[in-house]
Write an enzyme that holds these catalytic residues in place. Structure first.
Site, PDB file in Angstrom:
ATOM      1  N   LYS A 116       0.829  -1.210   0.000  1.00  0.00           N
ATOM      2  CA  LYS A 116       0.000   0.000   0.000  1.00  0.00           C
ATOM      3  C   LYS A 116       0.863   1.259   0.000  1.00  0.00           C
ATOM      4  O   LYS A 116       0.452   2.281  -0.551  1.00  0.00           O
ATOM      5  CB  LYS A 116      -1.008  -0.013   1.161  1.00  0.00           C
ATOM      6  CG  LYS A 116      -2.025  -1.140   0.984  1.00  0.00           C
ATOM      7  CD  LYS A 116      -3.443  -0.804   1.374  1.00  0.00           C
ATOM      8  CE  LYS A 116      -4.382  -1.880   0.824  1.00  0.00           C
ATOM      9  NZ  LYS A 116      -5.695  -1.929   1.401  1.00  0.00           N
ATOM     10  N   LYS A 198      -3.649 -10.162  -6.479  1.00  0.00           N
ATOM     11  CA  LYS A 198      -4.937 -10.600  -5.923  1.00  0.00           C
ATOM     12  C   LYS A 198      -6.058  -9.676  -6.395  1.00  0.00           C
ATOM     13  O   LYS A 198      -5.829  -8.485  -6.620  1.00  0.00           O
ATOM     14  CB  LYS A 198      -4.846 -10.700  -4.398  1.00  0.00           C
ATOM     15  CG  LYS A 198      -5.474  -9.588  -3.606  1.00  0.00           C
ATOM     16  CD  LYS A 198      -5.407  -9.829  -2.123  1.00  0.00           C
ATOM     17  CE  LYS A 198      -5.680  -8.517  -1.414  1.00  0.00           C
ATOM     18  NZ  LYS A 198      -7.005  -8.338  -0.860  1.00  0.00           N
ATOM     19  N   LYS A 201     -10.771  -4.890  -4.130  1.00  0.00           N
ATOM     20  CA  LYS A 201     -11.889  -3.974  -4.395  1.00  0.00           C
ATOM     21  C   LYS A 201     -11.426  -2.549  -4.654  1.00  0.00           C
ATOM     22  O   LYS A 201     -12.159  -1.759  -5.215  1.00  0.00           O
ATOM     23  CB  LYS A 201     -12.917  -4.039  -3.270  1.00  0.00           C
ATOM     24  CG  LYS A 201     -12.459  -3.613  -1.900  1.00  0.00           C
ATOM     25  CD  LYS A 201     -13.641  -3.547  -0.958  1.00  0.00           C
ATOM     26  CE  LYS A 201     -13.512  -4.480   0.236  1.00  0.00           C
ATOM     27  NZ  LYS A 201     -12.400  -4.103   1.131  1.00  0.00           N
TER      28      LYS A 201
HETATM   29  P1  ATP Z   1      -8.610  -3.320  -0.464  1.00  0.00           P
HETATM   30  O1  ATP Z   1      -8.499  -3.435  -1.939  1.00  0.00           O
HETATM   31  O2  ATP Z   1      -9.227  -2.045  -0.003  1.00  0.00           O
HETATM   32  O3  ATP Z   1      -7.348  -3.650   0.255  1.00  0.00           O
HETATM   33  P2  ATP Z   1      -9.642  -5.981  -0.301  1.00  0.00           P
HETATM   34  O4  ATP Z   1     -10.477  -6.303  -1.468  1.00  0.00           O
HETATM   35  O5  ATP Z   1      -8.263  -6.495  -0.266  1.00  0.00           O
HETATM   36  O6  ATP Z   1      -9.660  -4.414  -0.045  1.00  0.00           O
HETATM   37  P3  ATP Z   1     -10.269  -6.358   2.508  1.00  0.00           P
HETATM   38  O7  ATP Z   1     -11.330  -5.533   3.116  1.00  0.00           O
HETATM   39  O8  ATP Z   1      -8.851  -5.977   2.771  1.00  0.00           O
HETATM   40  O9  ATP Z   1     -10.471  -6.472   0.929  1.00  0.00           O
HETATM   41  O10 ATP Z   1     -10.504  -7.871   2.910  1.00  0.00           O
HETATM   42  C1  ATP Z   1     -11.684  -8.421   3.428  1.00  0.00           C
HETATM   43  C2  ATP Z   1     -11.558  -9.911   3.477  1.00  0.00           C
HETATM   44  O11 ATP Z   1     -11.565 -10.452   2.152  1.00  0.00           O
HETATM   45  C3  ATP Z   1     -10.266 -10.399   4.100  1.00  0.00           C
HETATM   46  O12 ATP Z   1     -10.540 -11.556   4.867  1.00  0.00           O
HETATM   47  C4  ATP Z   1      -9.399 -10.747   2.956  1.00  0.00           C
HETATM   48  O13 ATP Z   1      -8.439 -11.740   3.263  1.00  0.00           O
HETATM   49  C5  ATP Z   1     -10.431 -11.295   1.964  1.00  0.00           C
HETATM   50  N1  ATP Z   1      -9.983 -11.118   0.588  1.00  0.00           N
HETATM   51  C6  ATP Z   1      -9.709  -9.942  -0.014  1.00  0.00           C
HETATM   52  N2  ATP Z   1      -9.355 -10.136  -1.297  1.00  0.00           N
HETATM   53  C7  ATP Z   1      -9.390 -11.476  -1.497  1.00  0.00           C
HETATM   54  C8  ATP Z   1      -9.112 -12.317  -2.630  1.00  0.00           C
HETATM   55  N3  ATP Z   1      -8.740 -11.792  -3.790  1.00  0.00           N
HETATM   56  N4  ATP Z   1      -9.266 -13.643  -2.495  1.00  0.00           N
HETATM   57  C9  ATP Z   1      -9.666 -14.183  -1.310  1.00  0.00           C
HETATM   58  N5  ATP Z   1      -9.921 -13.455  -0.219  1.00  0.00           N
HETATM   59  C10 ATP Z   1      -9.802 -12.120  -0.288  1.00  0.00           C
END
Ligand code: ATP
Ligand code: LTN
Length: 334
Positions: A116, A198, A201
């Site tokens: 980040k 990965k 969002k």
């Molecule tokens: P950001 O992009 O803002 O970092 P994010 O999509 O990574 O958000 P988080 O809010 O950080 O989402 O994560 C929420 C949950 O979803 C966590 O348990 C995280 O491990 C899971 N998660 C996020 N992205 C993935 C993915 N691509 N595959 C599986 N699990 C995920």
């Protein structure tokens, strides 16, 4: 038995964007499955979202949308406690104590911090650095036994254990050491446009993710456009064929078919048939959630009532732990 308490779960998700298929498969889907077996607390991590710049009105709206989506995905407010992180001040209060027990070197090693910081070089703020201490507080303030998350959160969980253990050794047994609950299937869903990263969002490219509230046509279009290789065979090989393998993982989650069965099903067919099947399967699975989400989101009073009730219940549990910790570290109490 009175003292045989159900094991406790806590997990959270940031309202940093609409939830993706990765969030659903890696986290939220499991929350719904686990809520009957465990005493469950689920929260919208709105304070964590502030580590990246947010538009205030959007953050406010997304926090409610996040709660609606969690409910739509099957979290039952009679079974689980659902709340916003900022509504339970004990999290932030405990996080300060944990910050003082987390080492600079430990926090510096976090890959999410490094990723980040690289993504937002103009805003490498203190909150981004101490993010894991707040996450540890989220978990430890409830003595959670289990934390269902995606694979990307294992390092943060490990840090929570390290800090809990350090605290226990210094001040006597206080915190339960939390275990991760990470399912084998779908622990890390990859971006559709760059399968080496990965699915996230907050990715600026909307074609990189499927949102839980994307409509059917959008889901199918995004699957069709997913980056794959030119080899033409539907075969699982994460190293050589990451794009196809990622789509196979997604298909496997919803159809329960093994990788061999999927390969057989599409033997001799092109990628387009396979991608269409993945798109349709995902759209079918998300469609009831989508309708439920729209219905729930329209009822602000209902959502607010659940969040108010959740914050009250969570605060009661969290404040008890916070007082104990304040006492143990020697803060003067009146
Ligand atoms: P950001 O992009 O803002 O970092 P994010 O999509 O990574 O958000 P988080 O809010 O950080 O989402 O994560 C929420 C949950 O979803 C966590 O348990 C995280 O491990 C899971 N998660 C996020 N992205 C993935 C993915 N691509 N595959 C599986 N699990 C995920
Ligand atoms: N950091 C998590 C979200 C989160 C969380 C938590 C997950 C905040 N607090 C406590 C589990 C337990 C993420 O997914 N990025």
């Amino acid at each position: 038995m009175e003292n045989e308490r159900k094991k406790r779960i806590l997990s959270g998700i940031q309202p940093s964007g609409s939830f993706t298929l990765g969030n659903y498969i890696g986290a939220v889907r499991n929350w719904a499955k686990l809520q009957n077996e465990f005493e469950s607390l689920y929260m919208v991590a709105d304070l964590h979202a502030l580590t990246v710049r947010q538009v205030p009105a959007e953050l406010r709206a997304r926090s409610r949308e996040a709660a609606a989506m969690i409910l739509a995905a099957g979290i039952d407010p009679k079974e689980s406690i659902l709340f916003l992180q900022s509504h339970v001040p004990a999290h932030t209060q405990l996080s300060w104590i944990l910050c003082c027990n987390a080492q600079f070197g430990e926090l510096s090693r976090m890959t999410q911090f490094k990723d980040k910081s690289a993504k937002h070089p103009d805003n490498v703020n203190g909150g981004l650095f101490t993010y894991p201490a707040l996450m540890a507080a989220d978990i430890l303030v409830y003595n959670a036994d289990l934390v269902p998350v995606g694979q990307d959160q294992t390092q943060h969980l490990e840090l929570a254990r390290t800090v809990a253990n350090r605290f226990n050794n210094l001040y006597s047994l206080t915190f339960t050491l939390p275990e991760g609950y990470i399912t084998k299937e779908g622990a890390k869903i990859m971006s559709l446009t760059d399968p080496s990263r990965k699915m996230s969002k907050s990715d600026p490219n909307p074609n990189s993710f499927i949102l839980m509230n994307d409509d059917r046509d959008t889901i199918i279009r995004k699957c069709k456009r997913a980056v794959t290789d030119s080899d033409g065979a539907v075969r699982f090989d994460m190293a050589e064929k990451p794009g196809i393998s990622n789509l196979m993982c997604i298909y496997n989650v919803f159809t329960k078919k093994s990788m061999e069965e999927i390969a057989q099903e599409f033997a001799g067919q092109g990628y387009s048939e396979f991608k269409l099947a993945v798109g349709e399967t995902v759209a079918d699975a998300l469609s009831p959630i989508h309708s439920e989400y729209t219905r729930i989101l329209a009822d602000k009073t209902y959502i607010d009532e659940i969040l108010r009730d959740g914050a009250e219940k969570a605060s009661r549990l969290a404040n008890r732990m916070l007082s104990k910790v304040y006492r143990k570290v020697g803060l003067y109490q009146l």
